[in-house]
Design a protein around this motif. Structure first.
Motif, PDB file in Angstrom:
ATOM      1  N   ARG A 109       0.835  -1.212   0.000  1.00  0.00           N
ATOM      2  CA  ARG A 109       0.000   0.000   0.000  1.00  0.00           C
ATOM      3  C   ARG A 109       0.867   1.259   0.000  1.00  0.00           C
ATOM      4  N   CYS A 110       2.085   1.103   0.494  1.00  0.00           N
ATOM      5  CA  CYS A 110       2.988   2.265   0.503  1.00  0.00           C
ATOM      6  C   CYS A 110       3.584   2.378  -0.893  1.00  0.00           C
ATOM      7  N   TRP A 111       2.901   3.075  -1.733  1.00  0.00           N
ATOM      8  CA  TRP A 111       3.302   3.053  -3.138  1.00  0.00           C
ATOM      9  C   TRP A 111       4.552   3.874  -3.422  1.00  0.00           C
ATOM     10  N   GLU A 112       4.999   4.667  -2.444  1.00  0.00           N
ATOM     11  CA  GLU A 112       6.215   5.442  -2.669  1.00  0.00           C
ATOM     12  C   GLU A 112       7.476   4.707  -2.226  1.00  0.00           C
ATOM     13  N   LEU A 113       7.289   3.470  -1.837  1.00  0.00           N
ATOM     14  CA  LEU A 113       8.424   2.712  -1.307  1.00  0.00           C
ATOM     15  C   LEU A 113       9.593   2.675  -2.295  1.00  0.00           C
ATOM     16  N   MET A 114      10.751   3.026  -1.787  1.00  0.00           N
ATOM     17  CA  MET A 114      11.941   3.019  -2.639  1.00  0.00           C
ATOM     18  C   MET A 114      12.969   1.995  -2.186  1.00  0.00           C
ATOM     19  N   ILE A 115      13.068   1.804  -0.897  1.00  0.00           N
ATOM     20  CA  ILE A 115      14.062   0.855  -0.396  1.00  0.00           C
ATOM     21  C   ILE A 115      13.358  -0.193   0.463  1.00  0.00           C
ATOM     22  N   LEU A 116      13.559  -1.440   0.102  1.00  0.00           N
ATOM     23  CA  LEU A 116      12.929  -2.530   0.842  1.00  0.00           C
ATOM     24  C   LEU A 116      13.981  -3.593   1.133  1.00  0.00           C
ATOM     25  N   LYS A 117      14.182  -3.847   2.409  1.00  0.00           N
ATOM     26  CA  LYS A 117      15.197  -4.830   2.778  1.00  0.00           C
ATOM     27  C   LYS A 117      14.544  -6.009   3.477  1.00  0.00           C
ATOM     28  N   LEU A 118      14.694  -7.162   2.859  1.00  0.00           N
ATOM     29  CA  LEU A 118      14.032  -8.362   3.363  1.00  0.00           C
ATOM     30  C   LEU A 118      15.038  -9.490   3.603  1.00  0.00           C
ATOM     31  N   GLY A 119      16.275  -9.117   3.815  1.00  0.00           N
ATOM     32  CA  GLY A 119      17.304 -10.136   4.002  1.00  0.00           C
ATOM     33  C   GLY A 119      16.969 -11.083   5.133  1.00  0.00           C
ATOM     34  N   LEU A 120      17.266 -12.365   4.923  1.00  0.00           N
ATOM     35  CA  LEU A 120      17.075 -13.393   5.944  1.00  0.00           C
ATOM     36  C   LEU A 120      15.611 -13.629   6.323  1.00  0.00           C
ATOM     37  N   CYS A 121      14.668 -13.026   5.577  1.00  0.00           N
ATOM     38  CA  CYS A 121      13.255 -13.316   5.826  1.00  0.00           C
ATOM     39  C   CYS A 121      12.912 -14.551   4.996  1.00  0.00           C
ATOM     40  N   ASP A 122      13.153 -15.703   5.558  1.00  0.00           N
ATOM     41  CA  ASP A 122      13.093 -16.912   4.722  1.00  0.00           C
ATOM     42  C   ASP A 122      11.677 -17.369   4.427  1.00  0.00           C
ATOM     43  N   LYS A 123      10.681 -16.640   4.956  1.00  0.00           N
ATOM     44  CA  LYS A 123       9.306 -17.028   4.635  1.00  0.00           C
ATOM     45  C   LYS A 123       8.760 -16.231   3.454  1.00  0.00           C
ATOM     46  N   ILE A 124       9.506 -15.260   3.020  1.00  0.00           N
ATOM     47  CA  ILE A 124       9.060 -14.460   1.880  1.00  0.00           C
ATOM     48  C   ILE A 124       9.227 -15.287   0.602  1.00  0.00           C
ATOM     49  N   SER A 125       8.173 -15.344  -0.160  1.00  0.00           N
ATOM     50  CA  SER A 125       8.257 -16.097  -1.416  1.00  0.00           C
ATOM     51  C   SER A 125       7.893 -15.178  -2.576  1.00  0.00           C
ATOM     52  N   SER A 126       7.798 -15.743  -3.714  1.00  0.00           N
ATOM     53  CA  SER A 126       7.497 -14.956  -4.906  1.00  0.00           C
ATOM     54  C   SER A 126       6.160 -14.246  -4.787  1.00  0.00           C
ATOM     55  N   GLU A 127       5.275 -14.866  -4.049  1.00  0.00           N
ATOM     56  CA  GLU A 127       3.954 -14.272  -3.878  1.00  0.00           C
ATOM     57  C   GLU A 127       4.061 -12.875  -3.254  1.00  0.00           C
ATOM     58  N   GLY A 128       4.908 -12.782  -2.255  1.00  0.00           N
ATOM     59  CA  GLY A 128       5.112 -11.480  -1.615  1.00  0.00           C
ATOM     60  C   GLY A 128       5.661 -10.471  -2.604  1.00  0.00           C
ATOM     61  N   LEU A 129       6.614 -10.910  -3.405  1.00  0.00           N
ATOM     62  CA  LEU A 129       7.209  -9.995  -4.381  1.00  0.00           C
ATOM     63  C   LEU A 129       6.196  -9.537  -5.413  1.00  0.00           C
ATOM     64  N   VAL A 130       5.265 -10.422  -5.727  1.00  0.00           N
ATOM     65  CA  VAL A 130       4.212 -10.035  -6.670  1.00  0.00           C
ATOM     66  C   VAL A 130       3.402  -8.889  -6.074  1.00  0.00           C
ATOM     67  N   HIS A 131       3.094  -8.978  -4.783  1.00  0.00           N
ATOM     68  CA  HIS A 131       2.369  -7.886  -4.117  1.00  0.00           C
ATOM     69  C   HIS A 131       3.137  -6.579  -4.237  1.00  0.00           C
ATOM     70  N   ILE A 132       4.419  -6.655  -3.926  1.00  0.00           N
ATOM     71  CA  ILE A 132       5.243  -5.439  -3.972  1.00  0.00           C
ATOM     72  C   ILE A 132       5.266  -4.874  -5.397  1.00  0.00           C
ATOM     73  N   ALA A 133       5.499  -5.769  -6.342  1.00  0.00           N
ATOM     74  CA  ALA A 133       5.629  -5.317  -7.730  1.00  0.00           C
ATOM     75  C   ALA A 133       4.333  -4.722  -8.250  1.00  0.00           C
ATOM     76  N   SER A 134       3.235  -5.142  -7.640  1.00  0.00           N
ATOM     77  CA  SER A 134       1.947  -4.660  -8.151  1.00  0.00           C
ATOM     78  C   SER A 134       1.747  -3.176  -7.887  1.00  0.00           C
TER      79      SER A 134
END
Lengths: 466, 660
Positions: free
Chosen positions: B436-461
């Motif tokens: 929802r934060c559409w102005e997001l410029m920097i996102l750090k998800l290192g070591l978040c091993d539960k994040i999958s492609s699905e999450g990235l699809v949300h971000i990319a949307s």
């Protein structure tokens, strides 16, 4: 005055070396014979007395060589004649009234110093007699009339000072001491009328180190002693009563005395002489510089006394003597005190801080203080470059050449590229300036003065392009 | 411009200038912001190119060989010239480049940061050629010393100068600058370790207009602070890690004779609360206060003094303190205008404290809660409800927060631009909220091993502005996720995919459409082959940093592609890759911009060939990482030459192990 004094000093030392074979009788008679011609007749008679008193004691212990003593006394006689001549000339000058007061004072000073010098020579020649002279003098001082009588000239006072100075601790009774002090004061007052101090530049730089300026003793709360120049400059101040050998320190003399017999090995003989009978408070002693007009001279209106004899020595050498010790490293700094030279040599050449104006500093903070004060001054870059500036132009350009080669090597990777596009720019001629071939035609100097022109050249090249 | 117009009057009628004058073209150009669009503009025709040249004020040169041509075109109007990406730039090249525009230079600002080849001759030429020079950046030119400083001192009008880590500048060089450039307003001498109190004292005496001064990490004492306190116009003072300065020194600052706005005393070990109290007392207008890692405990006195700054203080960094809930409450009450607070690695930071702080300081835009491990979703809820203007939130290692907490952030902070969730136990649901934060410029998800492609699809949307994405060890991420990112976040510049082991060449193929990608880390991707690297090389032409360490399938083909297409590559790590001599020689022989090369355990490359490749390299190598066993095998001449070219070699003493 200096050149005239130096031979006297040499004579003095040579005689003291001969003094081991001193024949006292002959010496006394010689002196008596000259009594009438002297300006110090009464004093010499004192000496005479003391010599007589000590005869028995000394003759046993010593082996006199009459010829050597005769020689030294001849020299002394010549000196005294010289002084006589000077005094006579002064008298004739006075009659003609042609002489300036200043000049007169200077002459008087000259005579005084010459006389005292002669007397010191006498004393050092007769080094063996010193303690006895002292005793005789001390007993003589008790009768104030006699002292008043001998105080004919300023030099007498000086002499008394010196004698007292020489073996001050021998004056055991405190009462005598204070009486004596009063006398000295009286005499110095009397002196002030007779002489105006010659105003000379006070270049006493290191006085603070002499350790006086901090204290504010009220005038008169201390006694002022004044050594004579020759004594200040004499290498030794303590002489063996038996063999005449000189020492810088009394303690060394006492150690030396052990070699002369068991009686000197007793603890009392080895102990500091001043310790005995020092129940009374010792009056504070301060010293005056014999140089008239010096701030350290007691006649100066803002007289600042010197604390110790060492202070006197260092002060006199620093302020009134030639600087004879030259630093071997920089060949420019000169000192009159050996210790100063040694201090300097520790730092000389290690850190030279140079300003663009050419002034050098031994410390960085001093240089930066200088730069902060003056507009436009900047520090020079580094010592190596300063040195190269001092060297011949040839050597310098060699060094620069070496640096250029280094740089060329480093940027050689770029040279090809640069030349490649230089053709596009059509600035081949300008490029020549930066190519390795032409570097040596510019002197990239070490310090600002030399660096600036090279920058100017580049600037002109740029402006040419405009 | 008029002149330009006249020149082109005689052009054929089909010229665009017949319809649009240069003035108009420039006005149109001013409305074109995107650099890619600008590039397209330049390629339209000659006239467009000229118009662009007349309009351009700033120039950043990426390749040295392009410099003369660029300057010939742009010299006349440039204000700012950035040469920091040209490490091979030497005196020679700089002086030649300056000749190209000689006489017409209006340059005000030059950046030579990391251009370690520039010496005093180049700087002297610069100072002479650019009379209007106001700003020079020489940071990280470790070779710069007193001579260079002296040469630069000829630029009288200099107002801003950065000398960070110019290790050989001493008091003498500083004095040269202080005397030569009395108008200096902004000076940074961070890490110039040779500078002492004496130099600072002179600087304070000569440069009376100094407004910004950075003396971090210098070995200076309290007396320097005393000199600095006499600078009446000083506004920003940074003295990080000056451990010789203590409270006594800070007391010199409390005379209030300067208009200090910002002070940074972080990592000054000997500074305590009492020293800071005196600083605060002296400057009631203080806006920024950084006291991180100074002393462990917040004294009540210090906290109460913050009350005096209540209107002005906007930035407060308290890294490493013990901050209790009551302390945060006091800060919340006293500092209403606070916009940034740093609580990184603070102990005792609780939900309660953060709630109090968030309630008090509603204007907070940046909150750093790195390693505040006691925080839970309650704190995030408070932040989400109160701090609507939040832009930056750092939550690294806050291991108790969950997706629920981020829901509050996603709904409450629409302006969020940066969020660090490294090592937080979050899932794809959190990504859904954050999108929802559409102005997001920097996102750090290192070591978040539960994040999958699905999450990235949300971000990319929704997050089209994303510039930086860190997926270090997000092992669930697959090629599909990258496909979504590549299409949704086309402005991505920095991407970390280290050890995302499911990624294959297909993912690389998707990424190759990210034209802006500059920094890509692909460490330990066992399924990526040279094919994937080739597609990256062809697609991402702006790539400057690439990490291929332990990519076991990347061989010569990949390197050849890189050599051919990514001419701007500056850093590369091919340690443990099965590349052979040919690929290495091709890489080093072709790429001229390489500065930092890591070549540890290249088992397929014989020593002789490695030596040959290194000798063949024509650019300016600054860092080289090699296995320690090679130290005696490589010829001493080569090592000597590399040192002479100011290249630092780091010898790695690690045995060869084939597991990631």
């Amino acid at each position: 005055m200096h050149p005239k004094q130096m031979p006297t000093f040499e004579a003095c030392s040579s005689m003291s070396s001969q003094s081991r074979n001193l024949n006292q009788n002959q010496r006394a008679t010689e002196f008596d014979a000259r009594e009438t011609e002297q300006s110090l007749p009464k004093f010499s008679s004192h000496l005479d007395n003391s010599f007589h008193q000590s005869n028995q004691a000394q003759r046993v212990a010593m082996n006199w060589d009459p010829r050597a003593v005769l020689n030294s006394l001849d020299i002394l006689g010549q000196k005294i004649h010289q002084i006589q001549d000077i005094v006579r000339s002064t008298l004739s000058d006075e009659r003609q009234l042609s002489i300036q007061p200043n000049e007169f004072a200077a002459q008087q000073q000259l005579i005084n110093t010459d006389l005292t010098c002669t007397i010191i020579e006498l004393i050092s020649t007769a080094g063996t007699l010193l303690p006895l002279i002292k005793n005789a003098l001390a007993s003589g001082i008790n009768s104030s009339g006699q002292i008043g009588g001998i105080a004919n000239s300023a030099s007498d006072l000086d002499l008394v000072d010196i004698l007292r100075q020489n073996d001050n601790n021998l004056l055991s009774e405190g009462t005598k001491d204070s009486e004596y002090e009063e006398l000295i004061k009286g005499l110095s007052d009397w002196d002030d009328e007779g002489m105006k101090p010659i105003s000379t530049e006070d270049n006493d730089v290191k006085d603070n180190e002499d350790g006086v300026s901090g204290e504010n003793l009220p005038l008169g709360s201390y006694e002022v002693l004044q050594l004579e120049k020759e004594e200040i400059l004499a290498p030794h101040t303590h002489f063996c009563a038996i063999c005449g050998k000189g020492f810088k320190r009394d303690a060394n003399l006492r150690m030396h005395m052990r070699g002369h017999g068991d009686e000197y090995k007793s603890p009392s003989a080895l102990a500091k002489p001043s310790k005995e009978g020092s129940s009374e408070p010792v009056p504070i002693k301060r010293y005056s510089c014999p140089f008239i007009g010096c701030k350290r001279n007691k006649e100066h209106k803002n007289f600042q006394p010197l604390k110790t004899i060492l202070c006197v020595k260092n002060h006199y050498k620093r302020s009134h003597c030639d600087k004879s010790y030259t630093c071997r490293r920089c060949n420019s700094k000169k000192f009159s005190v050996m210790a100063d030279l040694k201090t300097h040599e520790k730092h000389c050449g290690s850190n030279k801080w140079l300003c663009s104006c050419g002034t050098t500093f031994s410390r960085k903070d001093k240089l930066f203080g200088h730069i902060a004060l003056f507009q436009g001054h900047t520090p020079a870059l580094s010592m190596d470059e300063v040195k190269s500036q001092g060297m011949s132009v040839q050597g310098q350009s060699d060094e620069v050449m070496a640096k250029e080669e280094d740089i060329d090597y480093l940027i050689s990777g770029n040279v090809i590229e640069d030349t490649n596009f230089s053709g596009l720019n059509g600035t081949d001629n300008d490029l020549g300036y930066f190519s390795s071939m032409n570097f040596d035609s510019f002197t990239f100097g070490g310090i600002d003065g030399l660096q600036q022109p090279s920058f100017d050249t580049s600037e002109s090249l740029f402006s040419f392009h405009k | 411009m008029k002149r330009a117009h006249q020149q082109h009057r005689h052009q054929p009628f089909d010229s665009i200038l017949a319809a649009l004058s240069v003035d108009l073209l420039i006005q149109i150009l001013e409305r074109v912001d995107d650099p890619r669009d600008r590039k397209a503009w330049r390629l339209v025709c000659r006239d467009f190119l000229r118009a662009e040249a007349l309009h351009r004020r700033a120039l950043r040169v990426l390749r040295l060989e392009a410099l003369p041509g660029l300057l010939r075109r742009y010299a006349a109007c440039l204000d700012l010239l950035d040469l920091s990406a040209c490490p091979g730039l030497g005196d020679h090249a700089l002086a030649t480049a300056l000749f190209a525009g000689a006489g017409s230079w209006l340059l005000k600002s030059v950046s030579l940061s990391r251009a370690s080849g520039v010496g005093w001759r180049g700087l002297a030429a610069l100072a002479a050629a650019c009379p209007r020079l106001e700003s020079v950046d020489l940071s990280h030119c470790v070779g710069v010393g007193d001579r260079e400083a002296a040469a630069l001192a000829a630029a009288e009008g200099l107002r801003m100068l950065r000398l960070d880590k110019c290790l050989r500048v001493t008091d003498v060089g500083l004095a040269k600058l202080a005397v030569g450039c009395p108008a200096l307003e902004n000076l940074s001498i961070k890490w110039c370790l040779e500078i002492s109190d004496i130099g600072i004292e002179l600087l304070a005496k000569k440069c009376r207009d100094l407004r910004v001064l950075d003396i971090s990490y210098l070995k200076i004492t309290n007396s320097s602070v005393k000199s600095i306190s006499s600078l009446g116009k000083l506004e920003v003072l940074s003295m990080v890690g000056c451990s010789n300065i203590d409270d006594e020194g800070l007391q010199f600052l409390d005379n209030g004779s300067n208009s200090l706005r910002s002070i940074d005393v972080s990592r000054c070990d000997n500074v305590t609360a009492s020293g800071l109290t005196s600083v605060i007392e002296g400057h009631i207008c203080l806006q920024k206060l950084n006291v991180g890692d100074c002393f462990p405990e917040l004294a009540p006195l210090f906290l109460s003094k913050l009350n005096g700054l209540k209107d002005s203080l906007t930035v407060l960094i308290l890294d490493g303190f013990q901050v209790s809930a009551s302390s945060l409450k006091i800060i919340g009450v006293n500092c209403k205008n606070l916009s940034e607070i740093g609580l990184s690695k603070c102990k005792w930071v609780t939900d309660e404290g953060i709630s109090e702080l968030a309630a008090g300081c509603v204007n907070l835009m940046s909150i750093d809660l790195t390693c505040c491990r006691m925080l839970t979703d309650k704190a995030l809820m408070a932040i989400g409800e109160q701090n609507k203007k939040l832009v930056c939130l750092r939550l690294e290692s806050c291991s108790l927060i969950t997706d629920k907490g981020l829901e509050h952030i996603g709904t409450g902070c629409p302006n969020l631009e940066e969020i660090d969730l490294t090592d937080c136990p979050i899932t794809d649901t959190a990504m859904k909220y954050l999108s929802r934060c559409w102005e997001l410029m920097i996102l750090k998800l290192g070591l978040c091993d539960k994040i999958s492609s699905e999450g990235l699809v949300h971000i990319a949307s929704n997050c089209q502005n994303l510039r930086e994405l860190d997926l270090y060890r997000c092992i669930e991420v697959t090629d599909d996720g990258l496909a979504a990112i590549a299409t949704g976040c086309s402005k991505l510049q920095k991407l970390n995919l280290c050890y995302c082991i499911q990624i294959t060449d297909r993912g690389m193929k998707h990424l190759s459409c990210l034209e802006d990608l500059r920094d890509l880390e692909l460490r330990g991707l066992h399924h990526v082959t040279s094919l994937g690297v080739t597609s990256i090389a062809i697609g991402c032409r702006r790539l400057t940093e690439l990490d291929l360490k332990r990519c076991n399938l990347v061989d010569n083909v990949g390197l050849c592609a890189l050599a051919q297409y990514t001419g701007n590559l500056r850093q590369i790590n091919i340690s443990y890759c099965p590349v052979s001599s040919m690929g290495l020689c091709k890489l080093l022989g072709t790429l001229k911009c390489l500065q930092d090369v890591k070549l540890v355990h290249l088992t397929h490359v014989p020593v002789e060939h490695l030596e040959l490749a290194l000798r063949a390299y024509g650019g300016q190598l600054k860092k080289l990482k090699l296995f320690i066993g090679l130290r005696d095998l490589l010829s001493p001449w080569l090592i000597q030459m590399l040192h002479a070219r100011r290249c630092r070699i780091r010898w790695v003493d690690k045995p060869l192990v084939f597991s990631p």
